[in-house]
Design an enzyme around this catalytic site. Structure first.
Site, PDB file in Angstrom:
ATOM      1  N   ASP A  52       1.047  -1.091  -0.139  1.00 19.83           N
ATOM      2  CA  ASP A  52       0.101  -0.006   0.242  1.00 19.83           C
ATOM      3  C   ASP A  52       0.939   1.207  -0.002  1.00 19.83           C
ATOM      4  O   ASP A  52       1.434   1.714   1.055  1.00 19.83           O
ATOM      5  CB  ASP A  52      -0.804   0.011   1.118  1.00 19.83           C
ATOM      6  CG  ASP A  52      -2.067   1.404   1.144  1.00 19.83           C
ATOM      7  OD1 ASP A  52      -1.695   2.143   0.447  1.00 19.83           O
ATOM      8  OD2 ASP A  52      -3.133   0.943   1.712  1.00 19.83           O
TER       9      ASP A  52
ATOM     10  N   HIS B  16       0.396   8.195   3.648  1.00 16.70           N
ATOM     11  CA  HIS B  16       1.073   7.489   4.777  1.00 16.70           C
ATOM     12  C   HIS B  16       2.554   7.606   4.850  1.00 16.70           C
ATOM     13  O   HIS B  16       3.323   7.023   5.599  1.00 16.70           O
ATOM     14  CB  HIS B  16       0.780   5.932   4.652  1.00 16.70           C
ATOM     15  CG  HIS B  16      -0.757   5.743   4.562  1.00 16.70           C
ATOM     16  ND1 HIS B  16      -1.511   6.095   5.691  1.00 16.70           N
ATOM     17  CD2 HIS B  16      -1.418   5.330   3.825  1.00 16.70           C
ATOM     18  CE1 HIS B  16      -2.612   5.700   5.375  1.00 16.70           C
ATOM     19  NE2 HIS B  16      -2.660   5.230   4.200  1.00 16.70           N
TER      20      HIS B  16
ATOM     21  N   ILE C  48      -0.267   9.565   8.258  1.00 16.78           N
ATOM     22  CA  ILE C  48      -0.975   8.866   9.172  1.00 16.78           C
ATOM     23  C   ILE C  48      -0.665   7.370   8.953  1.00 16.78           C
ATOM     24  O   ILE C  48      -0.123   6.858   7.886  1.00 16.78           O
ATOM     25  CB  ILE C  48      -2.474   9.073   9.275  1.00 16.78           C
ATOM     26  CG1 ILE C  48      -2.975   8.642   8.101  1.00 16.78           C
ATOM     27  CG2 ILE C  48      -2.812  10.622   9.869  1.00 16.78           C
ATOM     28  CD1 ILE C  48      -4.560   8.835   8.074  1.00 16.78           C
TER      29      ILE C  48
ATOM     30  N   GLY D 148      -4.862   2.343   8.094  1.00 15.81           N
ATOM     31  CA  GLY D 148      -5.961   1.732   8.725  1.00 15.81           C
ATOM     32  C   GLY D 148      -5.960   0.033   8.870  1.00 15.81           C
ATOM     33  O   GLY D 148      -6.042  -0.354   9.751  1.00 15.81           O
TER      34      GLY D 148
END
Length: 290
Positions: free
Chosen positions: A188, A193, A208, A211
């Site tokens: 990903d 991120h 961040i 998830g």
């Protein structure tokens, strides 16, 4: 001017082209490190420890073969308005640490939320001998594409709505400042991120954590409660808030029966980041020898 329009509900059932995916022992170890496993988890993080058989962290199939290009069949939308709202994974067979499968992603649900849509895209991984290995379902909330007159859909899963009972335990993990940089190596590469400038454009002070990385941390906590003779048959949760690399995660768990673990996760300042978590357990085959 907008790049979005109401979705076409006839897209339910649309499928991606089959994708051949493969993974090996190194991929399994890298994913394990990405979700915080380390020297206390050598079955997941090493492949040559004496007396220890390597295993795949059972949440890893969420990284395998997902093809969200099938969402284009529903209509035109701004990808920046897509949020990962919930996730479910089902492990349907023993998945080896090295293998190959064919993956297909299908739109299975579409719900009209008025000014937005909730679409569920399910990826099924099938071994080359025809054995179904996993199903991974992502609930995606997309702003600007509702309003076609469809049903709003359920507020949450029936499983998650059931009351939490039984003994409660909290498992605490501290994520690494570079946790997202490790996790992204499992496939990903969203710059949200990793790229501070991109994160700033999204209104964030810094990148961040994924998830699905927090989902993997929760899976590790479930396994800790379940014990060494159990593993995951299925797990689901809703994403409730962001996590930043370096944050501490508190996973609150209860086990109402021997087959079920329920959980929520708290992040920075005690705010919920995963809610409505439910894991179903099955007995792990411990007869194999390394």
């Amino acid at each position: 001017m907008t790049d979005s329009a109401p979705f076409d509900p006839s897209a339910v059932g649309a499928r991606s082209n089959p994708k051949r995916v493969s993974w090996n022992a190194r991929d399994c170890m890298l994913y394990a490190l990405g979700v915080g496993a380390g020297v206390d988890d050598l079955a997941y993080t090493t492949n040559n420890t004496k007396g220890v058989e390597q295993r795949m962290v059972p949440t890893m199939p969420v990284t395998l073969g997902v093809d969200f290009s099938v969402l284009k069949r529903a209509g035109k939308f701004d990808w920046a308005k897509l949020l990962h709202a919930e996730q479910r994974v089902e492990i349907l067979a023993d998945i080896p640490v090295a293998g190959e499968a064919e993956a297909v992603t299908e739109i299975t649900e579409m719900w009209d939320k008025g000014k937005a849509a909730l679409i569920v895209a399910r990826t099924t991984g099938t071994a080359l001998d025809g054995t179904t290995l996993w199903r991974s379902s992502a609930g995606l909330f997309i702003r600007g594409v509702g309003g076609w007159g469809g049903e709003r859909g359920p507020a949450g899963t029936e499983e998650a709505a059931e009351p939490t009972t039984g003994p409660t335990k909290t498992v605490t993990y501290t994520t690494r400042p570079d946790q997202a940089l490790i996790y992204r190596l499992s496939g990903d590469y969203n710059p949200l991120h990793s790229d501070p400038a991109f994160a700033a454009r999204a209104g964030l002070d810094k990148p961040i954590l994924h998830g699905l990385c927090t989902f993997g941390f929760a899976g590790r906590a479930v396994l800790e409660v379940a014990g060494p003779d159990r593993t995951l048959a299925a797990m689901s949760a809703r994403f409730a808030g962001p996590v930043w690399p370096g944050d501490t995660l508190d996973v609150d768990l209860s086990q109402p029966d021997e087959h079920t673990v329920r959980f929520d996760m708290r992040g920075r300042d005690g705010k919920e980041v995963l809610t409505g978590g439910v894991a179903t357990l099955r007995r792990r085959d411990t007869t194999a020898t390394p």
